[in-house]
Write a protein that holds these residues in place. Structure first.
Motif, PDB file in Angstrom:
ATOM      1  N   VAL A   7       1.071  -1.671   0.232  1.00 55.50           N
ATOM      2  CA  VAL A   7       0.258  -0.078   0.123  1.00 55.50           C
ATOM      3  C   VAL A   7       0.831   1.661  -0.014  1.00 55.50           C
ATOM      4  N   ASP A   8       0.807   2.203  -0.931  1.00 55.78           N
ATOM      5  CA  ASP A   8       1.822   2.902  -1.516  1.00 55.78           C
ATOM      6  C   ASP A   8       1.035   4.280  -1.364  1.00 55.78           C
ATOM      7  N   GLY A   9      -0.371   4.270  -2.068  1.00 57.21           N
ATOM      8  CA  GLY A   9      -1.477   5.134  -2.727  1.00 57.21           C
ATOM      9  C   GLY A   9      -1.130   5.867  -4.029  1.00 57.21           C
ATOM     10  N   LEU A  10      -0.473   5.013  -4.594  1.00 58.48           N
ATOM     11  CA  LEU A  10      -0.133   5.068  -6.402  1.00 58.48           C
ATOM     12  C   LEU A  10      -0.719   4.485  -6.910  1.00 58.48           C
ATOM     13  N   TRP A  11      -1.320   4.570  -8.366  1.00 59.01           N
ATOM     14  CA  TRP A  11      -2.275   3.784  -9.067  1.00 59.01           C
ATOM     15  C   TRP A  11      -0.716   3.655 -10.314  1.00 59.01           C
ATOM     16  N   GLY A  12       0.234   2.573 -10.071  1.00 57.91           N
ATOM     17  CA  GLY A  12       1.437   1.974 -10.789  1.00 57.91           C
ATOM     18  C   GLY A  12       0.921   0.591 -11.149  1.00 57.91           C
ATOM     19  N   PRO A  13       1.964   0.496 -12.161  1.00 56.84           N
ATOM     20  CA  PRO A  13       1.223  -0.959 -12.906  1.00 56.84           C
ATOM     21  C   PRO A  13       1.093  -2.068 -12.111  1.00 56.84           C
ATOM     22  N   LYS A  14       1.743  -2.267 -11.008  1.00 55.87           N
ATOM     23  CA  LYS A  14       1.592  -2.973 -10.504  1.00 55.87           C
ATOM     24  C   LYS A  14      -0.122  -3.018 -10.167  1.00 55.87           C
ATOM     25  N   THR A  15      -0.387  -1.614  -9.092  1.00 52.06           N
ATOM     26  CA  THR A  15      -1.789  -1.865  -8.963  1.00 52.06           C
ATOM     27  C   THR A  15      -2.569  -1.975  -9.924  1.00 52.06           C
TER      28      THR A  15
END
Length: 115
Positions: A7-15
């Motif tokens: 959980v990092d608060g980012l919409w990245g490729p893993k999310t």
């Protein structure tokens, strides 16, 4: 869905891949889609997508709500109920992406969100 995310608060490729894995898992479980749960939104996943609209309940709606939140569109809840507020957020998303604005998450909306 065992996506192994931090959980990092980012919409990245893993999310995004985790959201696709969740979609693939639900399409397999609910519709027998026979998809490989690999987090890749490929042609087979696209072909297996179903329409989700106001009145729907369950995990597909929860995936939509979570994805909308991540993309900056607030469905006002994360409860698995596709209500009018969720439909409004879908319509805002569709308008912003020059899609047919009908409040229904169909193949074009799924593809734009997760493809």
């Amino acid at each position: 869905y065992a996506a192994g995310l931090t959980v990092d608060g980012l919409w990245g490729p893993k999310t995004k891949a985790g959201a696709v894995q969740a979609l693939q898992t639900e399409l397999n479980g609910q519709f027998g889609a026979g998809l490989e749960v690999d987090g890749t939104f490929g042609p087979k996943t696209k072909a297996a997508c179903v329409n989700v609209r106001q009145g729907a309940r369950g995990n597909l709606t929860r995936i939509i709500q979570g994805t909308l939140y991540c993309l900056g569109y607030d469905p006002q809840s994360f409860d698995g109920f596709f209500d009018g507020r969720c439909a409004d957020a879908v319509r805002c998303f569709q308008t912003s992406h020059c899609l047919k604005v009908d409040g229904v998450v169909g193949v074009d909306s799924w593809t734009t969100m997760l493809g």
